[in-house]
Design a protein around this motif. Structure first.
Motif, PDB file in Angstrom:
ATOM      1  N   LEU A  71      65.981  15.528  90.975  1.00  0.00           N
ATOM      2  CA  LEU A  71      66.771  15.019  92.085  1.00  0.00           C
ATOM      3  C   LEU A  71      67.975  15.916  92.315  1.00  0.00           C
ATOM      4  O   LEU A  71      68.372  16.174  93.451  1.00  0.00           O
ATOM      5  CB  LEU A  71      67.233  13.596  91.764  1.00  0.00           C
ATOM      6  N   THR A  89      68.079   3.362  90.789  1.00  0.00           N
ATOM      7  CA  THR A  89      69.141   4.369  90.772  1.00  0.00           C
ATOM      8  C   THR A  89      69.340   4.964  92.161  1.00  0.00           C
ATOM      9  O   THR A  89      70.473   5.190  92.608  1.00  0.00           O
ATOM     10  CB  THR A  89      68.784   5.507  89.799  1.00  0.00           C
ATOM     11  N   LEU A  90      68.230   5.206  92.860  1.00  0.00           N
ATOM     12  CA  LEU A  90      68.353   5.783  94.198  1.00  0.00           C
ATOM     13  C   LEU A  90      69.056   4.827  95.151  1.00  0.00           C
ATOM     14  O   LEU A  90      69.839   5.267  96.006  1.00  0.00           O
ATOM     15  CB  LEU A  90      66.966   6.117  94.745  1.00  0.00           C
ATOM     16  N   ASN A 125      72.445   5.731  97.285  1.00  0.00           N
ATOM     17  CA  ASN A 125      72.582   5.577  98.730  1.00  0.00           C
ATOM     18  C   ASN A 125      73.731   4.655  99.081  1.00  0.00           C
ATOM     19  O   ASN A 125      74.433   4.884 100.062  1.00  0.00           O
ATOM     20  CB  ASN A 125      71.278   5.021  99.312  1.00  0.00           C
ATOM     21  N   THR A 162      78.831  12.095  95.343  1.00  0.00           N
ATOM     22  CA  THR A 162      77.419  12.019  94.951  1.00  0.00           C
ATOM     23  C   THR A 162      77.092  13.141  93.977  1.00  0.00           C
ATOM     24  O   THR A 162      76.376  12.921  92.985  1.00  0.00           O
ATOM     25  CB  THR A 162      76.519  12.131  96.182  1.00  0.00           C
ATOM     26  N   GLN A 187      64.593  10.868  99.527  1.00  0.00           N
ATOM     27  CA  GLN A 187      66.031  10.969  99.324  1.00  0.00           C
ATOM     28  C   GLN A 187      66.577  12.289  99.859  1.00  0.00           C
ATOM     29  O   GLN A 187      67.678  12.343 100.401  1.00  0.00           O
ATOM     30  CB  GLN A 187      66.341  10.839  97.827  1.00  0.00           C
ATOM     31  N   GLN A 243      67.648   4.108 104.607  1.00  0.00           N
ATOM     32  CA  GLN A 243      66.978   4.453 103.354  1.00  0.00           C
ATOM     33  C   GLN A 243      67.058   3.297 102.363  1.00  0.00           C
ATOM     34  O   GLN A 243      66.095   3.035 101.636  1.00  0.00           O
ATOM     35  CB  GLN A 243      67.636   5.718 102.767  1.00  0.00           C
ATOM     36  N   LEU A 289      59.582   9.624  96.192  1.00  0.00           N
ATOM     37  CA  LEU A 289      60.938   9.076  96.262  1.00  0.00           C
ATOM     38  C   LEU A 289      61.962  10.184  96.412  1.00  0.00           C
ATOM     39  O   LEU A 289      62.903  10.078  97.210  1.00  0.00           O
ATOM     40  CB  LEU A 289      61.252   8.283  94.991  1.00  0.00           C
ATOM     41  N   ILE A 290      61.777  11.262  95.637  1.00  0.00           N
ATOM     42  CA  ILE A 290      62.740  12.375  95.702  1.00  0.00           C
ATOM     43  C   ILE A 290      62.706  12.997  97.088  1.00  0.00           C
ATOM     44  O   ILE A 290      63.745  13.340  97.674  1.00  0.00           O
ATOM     45  CB  ILE A 290      62.425  13.407  94.607  1.00  0.00           C
ATOM     46  N   LEU A 312      63.939   1.505 100.664  1.00  0.00           N
ATOM     47  CA  LEU A 312      63.721   1.440  99.221  1.00  0.00           C
ATOM     48  C   LEU A 312      63.513  -0.003  98.757  1.00  0.00           C
ATOM     49  O   LEU A 312      62.677  -0.266  97.895  1.00  0.00           O
ATOM     50  CB  LEU A 312      64.905   2.058  98.472  1.00  0.00           C
ATOM     51  N   SER A 329      66.534  19.093  95.121  1.00  0.00           N
ATOM     52  CA  SER A 329      66.744  18.151  96.208  1.00  0.00           C
ATOM     53  C   SER A 329      68.194  18.149  96.697  1.00  0.00           C
ATOM     54  O   SER A 329      68.483  18.481  97.850  1.00  0.00           O
ATOM     55  CB  SER A 329      66.325  16.765  95.710  1.00  0.00           C
TER      56      SER A 329
END
Lengths: 798, 185
Positions: free
Chosen positions: A660, A257-258, A262, A358, A604, A621, A600-601, A625, A664
């Motif tokens: 997230l 998902t991340l 991105n 986003t 990001q 990024q 991971l968070i 990843l 974040s």
């Protein structure tokens, strides 16, 4: 308050029934539990009929068959039992299970109940099949199965093909039966199309056509499988799910998902900012370009400095218009055949729009995940859920299944222990002690956080004091190194502190650990943001401070990746080797989901913070990843085992997404707003070099539009009244709060309704036996069946 | 007709299977391949059958504690035709609708096939999940009591289909856990 049931039934006379067509009420058809009761009672009737009848006080009429068994429990007559056996709640499960799996081509005798699954399916689209299939049919002259089937087919013909297929897919029938129904319900025109052609020529042509189509299809499939092979994750994810279960899989899905987020951020930037500037490069500045050593990959400085990677490269003029500054109001003639492209405006708007997209995507996926994973009243019923839903059917490896069995055993024991603990009351002193220890541990954790924040602040001030010389760029890595070391070491300290705490609920323990780590990371990032926007800007007045901040964030991203690799290496590989050699148990280290997800968070968040100053940071990024996926997957399959603590996989993705979104993304958005609205951009580099704030480019453009003419006057109006006027934002916030309040009240109301309905069901079921005795009274046999289905409540309890 | 060849399925059959099940074309063809590998040579795939043992020993079902119940629910006359295997894969696929999964889950968990999940069924489920005979009677009784007190709404000490459906509809984990990938590709 339960109302007495008022429906009436047509009760066929008991002796008259026998000898007719085979009826479902015959012994082998009636509900098994009632079958035994019927046998017992018919025996009792034969033996003790007279004696028991005398017991019944004032019973009117003859043929009264209501009896009281020896225990005093009400004993029902055969007719009553037949009626009870035909009630939906008693027959639905059996009829479906018995009939659908042994459908008409299996048994000799056609059962009446087999009609049940066919009809109601089509007409009502209710989500509850038990109610849809309610059919209180006691009329002995009911239609046969074939007629019901024809009725269903006719009803299916009335639907569009897509709806028909959708309906058939959801029916719990075997594929052969569904095919039969589909064939019959296809329109004659469609069927004629499929008929084989007449004559030799036609059959040859059609055969050729089929061969061509099949060959094309094979080609298409080969292409598809090739494409599937290109997405390397599909097979890997399946393997991980089969070996480790859904909880570990949720980490990798979050990683995927991340990558998507991105990519979503990167595409507009590539198209409107990076690509355009790369096509029209600005004049190279004075002085020689620094040579490329390998250190740039770590520090981001050196030969990366004056490239599209950082803010400083972007021009502040309108591209394709090589004369004067357009905002000075000078007239310019665009180059022949070119389109003028206002770079500052494009930069500001692209970053703004990318962030907005986003934000919308994040909020939407969070709401979607919430909707899927939380239900009203889902906190109760945890035992039932554990029994029916805890076995993950995806698991296919023997070792993993053994682990699952262990997990379930632990979970069940913990559940029952929790229940017992809740029953037993703890003394006041014990509870005080518990609260005191908890408070102490939390104080220690928060103190650690403050200490880390102070350390980072002090170190950053130190870095500010002595500026780094041109050749000693390695010293730039000091601050990121310190922060990464703190982020690595302090969670282990938290784990030790958590061992001191009394824990009643293991799930709460994990959430508390996640919370603490999150607070640490966010406070550290907050201190760093203050350092960059508050102190660095002042210190680098005559230089390009945006470049510096962009490079800092690049360094943080890269070092974060390196430390994650180190952590995987030492935390998993070396640990496994040590534990295999030293300890006898050969226990592999667990895959710590919470810590990995938080990392991971954090990564990001760094990307989102740095997008404004380094438009290519999302690309870095994405690469990071992708590499991380491969490394983590390899390490997982080689070194780790699934976590012993059972995780609720569906809740986890919701928790990850909300983490997230809230600390974040919100933090990054606040940082962006501060940078755009509050801070003065540097005067010698970047697209906003002559403005007071970055937002000044937008306002300047609006003024330009105002001066342009009345045709576009709505845009400045919008800008003045909606964007710059704070009243509109207050209005939006008030509306949002009202919507949230409304939803909370709706959920509360639903909970109340559920409680009331449950009470009603148990009341109704408690009142049933006295009603049953009345049903056996043959003198009151002229009762008519109610034609329409009774409300769902009765369907459950009757 | 003849040997079990690859891609022997006709275009129309494939279209039909795709319309009637929740599987994609790729998945149907993969299952077809797997089926052909197991079926006896020389038989047309539509006429070949697999025994319950053969299906129980598929990699997807090998370690499942409920594999015998799954085979019993989805087979006809104790054998699996190709369409039975497809039907089974469709119910367990990711795209299947919740009502279908709940329906078949109820049948699988109803060990004594009386149309209800009663205490005996619950105890058997618990024993299968724990996979050990060394379980105290108290634990089983306690667990059964808790499950029934949570889900049995009409107090008859059994879970009817509606009660089971209500309990499972409340739990989002059900859809997540009731999934099997049957195809090897």
């Amino acid at each position: 308050m339960a109302q007495p049931l008022a429906f009436v039934l047509d009760v066929p006379e008991t002796p008259g029934d026998q000898g007719q067509e085979p009826s479902p009420y015959d012994e082998s058809e009636v509900h098994d539990s009632f079958h035994q009761l019927i046998q017992e009672q018919s025996r009792w009737v034969a033996e003790e009929g007279l004696e028991l009848q005398q017991r019944e006080p004032g019973a009117p009429g003859s043929g009264h068959e209501t009896l009281l068994g020896p225990e005093g429990a009400p004993v029902h007559s055969t007719a009553t039992l037949r009626i009870l056996a035909s009630m939906p709640s008693r027959t639905i499960g059996r009829s479906r299970g018995a009939i659908i799996s042994q459908y008409y081509n299996r048994t000799v005798r056609l059962r009446r109940r087999s009609s049940r699954p066919l009809l109601g399916d089509v007409v009502t689209r209710s989500a509850r099949p038990s109610i849809r299939l309610y059919d209180l049919e006691l009329d002995p002259a009911a239609q046969e199965v074939e007629e019901k089937r024809n009725l269903l087919v006719r009803e299916l013909q009335g639907l569009s093909p897509a709806q028909r297929d959708h309906m058939l897919r959801g029916m719990p029938l075997s594929l052969a039966e569904k095919r039969g129904l589909r064939e019959k319900s296809q329109t004659p025109r469609g069927r004629r199309r499929g008929q084989p052609g007449r004559g030799g020529l036609f059959s040859c042509c059609s055969r050729l056509r089929y061969a061509c189509v099949l060959a094309l299809h094979r080609l298409g499939l080969a292409l598809l499988s090739g494409l599937h092979a290109l997405t390397p994750w599909r097979y890997a994810l399946k393997r991980i799910g089969g070996q480790f279960g859904s909880s570990v899989l949720s980490y990798f899905l979050f990683l995927k998902t991340l990558v998507a987020f991105n990519a979503l951020l990167l595409l507009p930037l590539l198209a409107f900012v990076v690509g355009v500037q790369a096509a029209f490069p600005p004049d190279p500045g004075p002085g020689p370009r620094p040579a490329c050593t390998g250190l740039e990959l770590l520090t981001g400085a050196g030969c990366f400095t004056h490239t599209v990677m950082y803010y400083g490269y972007y021009s502040n003029a309108t591209l394709n218009q090589p004369c004067g500054h357009p905002l000075e109001g000078g007239q310019c003639r665009p180059r022949a055949g070119g389109l003028p492209y206002n770079m500052p405006l494009a930069y500001l708007f692209t970053v703004g729009v990318a962030f907005f997209i986003t934000c919308i995507t994040l909020v939407y996926s969070m709401a979607h995940a919430f909707g899927e994973s939380y239900r009203v009243g889902s906190t109760s019923g945890v035992h039932a859920i554990t029994v029916f839903c805890s076995w993950d059917y995806k698991v296919t490896q023997r070792r993993a299944s053994r682990l699952q069995h262990d997990n379930i055993r632990t979970r069940l024991k913990e559940l029952l222990a929790e229940w017992q603990l809740r029953q037993s009351t703890r003394s006041v002193f014990g509870r005080l002690q518990q609260v005191a220890v908890l408070g102490l541990v939390w104080l220690l954790c928060l103190g650690t956080v403050l200490g880390c924040a102070a350390a980072v602040h002090a170190f950053s001030e130190l870095m500010l004091q002595d500026p780094v010389a041109a050749g000693q760029e390695v010293a730039l890595l000091a601050l990121p190194l310190v922060v990464c070391l703190l982020n690595l070491g302090v969670p282990y300290l938290y784990r030790c502190l958590a061992a001191l705490e009394p824990h009643d609920s293991p799930v709460l323990e994990v959430y508390v650990a996640v919370c603490r780590n999150l607070v640490l990371k966010m406070v550290t990032l907050g201190v760093l943001c203050y350092h960059w926007l508050g102190r660095r800007v002042g210190a680098l007045q005559d230089q390009c401070w945006e470049d510096f901040v962009g490079q800092e964030l690049y360094r943080f991203v890269v070092l974060d990746f390196l430390f994650m690799l180190l952590d995987t290496l030492f935390g998993e590989l070396v640990w496994r080797v040590i534990s295999e050699k030293k300890t006898k148990t050969r226990r592999k280290p667990e895959f710590d989901i919470a810590r990995n997800v938080l990392e991971l968070i954090y990564g990001q968040t760094l990307t989102w913070l740095g997008v404004l100053f380094s438009p290519l940071l999302p690309a870095v990024q994405i690469v990071k990843l992708l590499l991380l996926f491969q490394v983590k997957k390899t390490s997982l399959l080689a070194n780790c085992q699934a976590p012993r603590r059972p995780w609720l996989a569906s809740h986890m993705s919701t928790v990850f997404l909300s983490l997230l979104c809230f600390p974040s993304f919100l933090g990054a958005a606040v940082f962006l707003c501060c940078a755009v609205w509050q801070v003065k951009p540097s005067s010698m580099c970047g697209p906003f070099r002559s403005l007071d704030t970055m937002y000044g480019a937008g306002t300047a453009w609006v003024h330009h539009l105002e001066a342009a003419g009345p045709r576009l006057s709505w845009l400045p109006w919008v800008h003045r009244h909606l964007v710059e006027n704070t009243f509109f934002i207050f209005l939006l916030s008030a509306l949002l709060l009202a919507v949230i309040y409304f939803n909370i009240q709706v959920v509360r109301g639903q909970r109340k309704v559920i409680c009331l309905l449950k009470e009603q069901i148990s009341h109704v079921s408690a009142h049933l036996p006295p009603l049953g005795t009345h049903l056996g009274d043959s003198s009151s046999a002229h009762l008519l069946a109610r034609p329409q289905p009774p409300p769902p409540l009765c369907g459950l309890g009757c | 007709m003849g040997q079990c060849l690859r891609y022997q399925m006709h275009w129309e059959d494939l279209e039909e299977y795709q319309a009637l099940t929740f599987l994609t074309r790729n998945e149907i063809l993969c299952i077809h391949d797997t089926f052909l590998k197991l079926c006896p040579p020389g038989k047309y795939y539509k006429e070949a059958t697999l025994t319950m043992d053969q299906v129980s020993s598929l990699p997807a079902l090998r370690v499942n504690p409920f594999r015998d119940r799954i085979c019993r629910v989805f087979s006809h006359n104790d054998v699996f035709s190709f369409e039975d295997v497809l039907g089974m894969a469709s119910v367990f696929s990711e795209q299947a609708c919740p009502s279908l999964k709940i329906e078949y889950a109820f049948r699988i968990y109803d060990f004594n096939e009386n149309g209800f999940i009663d205490e005996e069924d619950l105890q058997r489920i618990a024993l299968r999940l724990l996979n050990t005979d060394d379980v105290s009677e108290d634990l089983l009784m306690d667990l059964t009591k808790h499950v029934l007190s949570e889900s049995d709404l009409d107090n008859d000490n059994m879970l009817s289909f509606s009660e089971f459906e209500h309990a499972m509809a409340k739990s989002p984990d059900f859809m997540n856990s009731f999934r099997i990938h049957f195809w090897g590709c």
